[in-house]
Scaffold this active site. Structure first.
Site, PDB file in Angstrom:
ATOM      1  N   LEU A  33     -24.951  92.024  -0.189  1.00 38.82           N
ATOM      2  CA  LEU A  33     -25.006  91.521  -1.559  1.00 38.82           C
ATOM      3  C   LEU A  33     -26.422  91.023  -1.841  1.00 38.82           C
ATOM      4  O   LEU A  33     -27.221  90.831  -0.912  1.00 38.82           O
ATOM      5  CB  LEU A  33     -24.014  90.373  -1.744  1.00 38.82           C
ATOM      6  CG  LEU A  33     -22.536  90.717  -1.563  1.00 38.82           C
ATOM      7  CD1 LEU A  33     -21.695  89.450  -1.541  1.00 38.82           C
ATOM      8  CD2 LEU A  33     -22.060  91.657  -2.673  1.00 38.82           C
ATOM      9  N   ALA A  34     -26.721  90.799  -3.105  1.00 39.08           N
ATOM     10  CA  ALA A  34     -28.056  90.304  -3.437  1.00 39.08           C
ATOM     11  C   ALA A  34     -28.373  89.038  -2.643  1.00 39.08           C
ATOM     12  O   ALA A  34     -29.475  88.878  -2.131  1.00 39.08           O
ATOM     13  CB  ALA A  34     -28.163  90.042  -4.934  1.00 39.08           C
ATOM     14  N   GLU A  35     -27.407  88.115  -2.556  1.00 34.85           N
ATOM     15  CA  GLU A  35     -27.597  86.911  -1.756  1.00 34.85           C
ATOM     16  C   GLU A  35     -26.316  86.470  -1.075  1.00 34.85           C
ATOM     17  O   GLU A  35     -25.221  86.634  -1.626  1.00 34.85           O
ATOM     18  CB  GLU A  35     -28.105  85.741  -2.613  1.00 34.85           C
ATOM     19  CG  GLU A  35     -29.587  85.448  -2.477  1.00 34.85           C
ATOM     20  CD  GLU A  35     -30.395  86.276  -3.455  1.00 34.85           C
ATOM     21  OE1 GLU A  35     -31.617  86.373  -3.247  1.00 34.85           O
ATOM     22  OE2 GLU A  35     -29.814  86.801  -4.412  1.00 34.85           O
ATOM     23  N   THR A  36     -26.501  85.920   0.122  1.00 36.42           N
ATOM     24  CA  THR A  36     -25.458  85.161   0.806  1.00 36.42           C
ATOM     25  C   THR A  36     -25.966  83.735   0.956  1.00 36.42           C
ATOM     26  O   THR A  36     -27.084  83.513   1.430  1.00 36.42           O
ATOM     27  CB  THR A  36     -25.146  85.759   2.188  1.00 36.42           C
ATOM     28  OG1 THR A  36     -24.622  87.079   2.029  1.00 36.42           O
ATOM     29  CG2 THR A  36     -24.134  84.900   2.933  1.00 36.42           C
TER      30      THR A  36
ATOM     31  N   HIS B   7     -27.998  82.152  -8.809  1.00 35.60           N
ATOM     32  CA  HIS B   7     -26.587  82.561  -8.919  1.00 35.60           C
ATOM     33  C   HIS B   7     -25.800  82.189  -7.674  1.00 35.60           C
ATOM     34  O   HIS B   7     -24.624  81.827  -7.760  1.00 35.60           O
ATOM     35  CB  HIS B   7     -26.480  84.067  -9.230  1.00 35.60           C
ATOM     36  CG  HIS B   7     -26.534  84.972  -8.061  1.00 35.60           C
ATOM     37  ND1 HIS B   7     -27.718  85.377  -7.473  1.00 35.60           N
ATOM     38  CD2 HIS B   7     -25.542  85.580  -7.346  1.00 35.60           C
ATOM     39  CE1 HIS B   7     -27.451  86.185  -6.465  1.00 35.60           C
ATOM     40  NE2 HIS B   7     -26.145  86.326  -6.363  1.00 35.60           N
TER      41      HIS B   7
END
Length: 262
Positions: free
Chosen positions: A44-47, A73
């Site tokens: 994902l874009a970020e964890t 986010h």
């Protein structure tokens, strides 16, 4: 060993929209190598990972490639998890980022409001390296702490921009924000960061620490509405507080689960 994980869609009130982030509550910090592996596996874009420290939460964010200084986010998603599923009491959460300092999130009904440091931007030359990144050039170019900000005339320009990801990846920044005045909101944007492992981010809270002061000055407004025009779209409310900005949105839970770390 298993690790709890949530996946939350941020800056939206429904699943399959906004920006998905994984959130992992930790009792203590795991080795950085393992945090990187989890983020890469999530893809994902970020964890986001957090550890409770007395009356606040230490917070870090990872893309599939790198640890980042700030992620809006995933911070919003972490607060949503804490308020709704991890037993945080009260309407305010204090986070501490080793890279970005104090960050707060306040809950007003379903709306969550981030309080982040304002980015400082300066206008720079519109170089060929920058204009090569898109199918037509911006009208103005700025540099913030981690990103370039490219300004266009119309919302339709932002919708129709075609990124050259190979050229964007060569730029010495985290990513590139493109923006224009909105037709039905105050401003719109998109964000591209192939050098950070994210070709186009669906909704980028941290980019609005750059966008908010810029548009506040241009529009002579303190409170603004915004849409990030990715395919998934994200809806934000932004307030300029000089050295801080408030960025507000909703979240929707997509999944809860556990990671097998054996």
């Amino acid at each position: 060993m298993t690790q709890k994980i949530y996946q939350v869609d941020a800056f939206t009130d429904q699943v399959f929209a906004g920006n998905p982030a994984a959130v992992c509550p930790l009792d203590h910090w795991l080795e950085d190598e393992l945090l990187h592996k989890i983020a890469k596996e999530n893809n994902l874009a970020e964890t986001a990972f957090y550890v409770k420290k007395q009356d606040q939460y230490e917070l870090r964010w990872f893309t599939p490639k790198v640890e980042v200084d700030l992620c809006g986010h995933a911070t919003l998603a972490t607060a949503f998890v804490l308020f709704n599923y991890e037993g945080h009491k009260g309407s305010e959460i204090q986070f501490h980022s080793p890279r970005s300092g104090r960050l707060t999130v306040v809950k007003h009904s379903q709306l969550l409001t981030l309080n982040f440091p304002t980015d400082a931007i300066q206008e720079i030359e519109r170089t060929k390296a920058i204009t090569n990144c898109f199918n037509y050039p911006p009208t103005a170019t700025f540099k913030g702490k981690t990103d370039y900000l490219l300004v266009y005339n119309l919302e339709s320009d932002i919708r129709s921009l075609k990124p050259n990801l190979e050229e964007i990846a060569k730029l010495p920044v985290r990513g590139v924000i493109v923006t224009a005045k909105g037709e039905h909101v105050d401003f719109v944007s998109r964000f591209f960061a192939p050098q950070s492992g994210i070709d186009e981010d669906p909704v980028t809270g941290s980019a609005h620490t750059t966008l908010t002061p810029y548009w506040s000055k241009v529009l002579d407004k303190k409170d603004m509405t915004a849409i990030q025009l990715s395919d998934r779209k994200g809806y934000l409310k932004c307030t300029y507080l000089k050295d801080r900005v408030e960025i507000s949105g909703q979240c929707a839970l997509y999944l809860t689960g556990s990671i097998n770390l054996n």
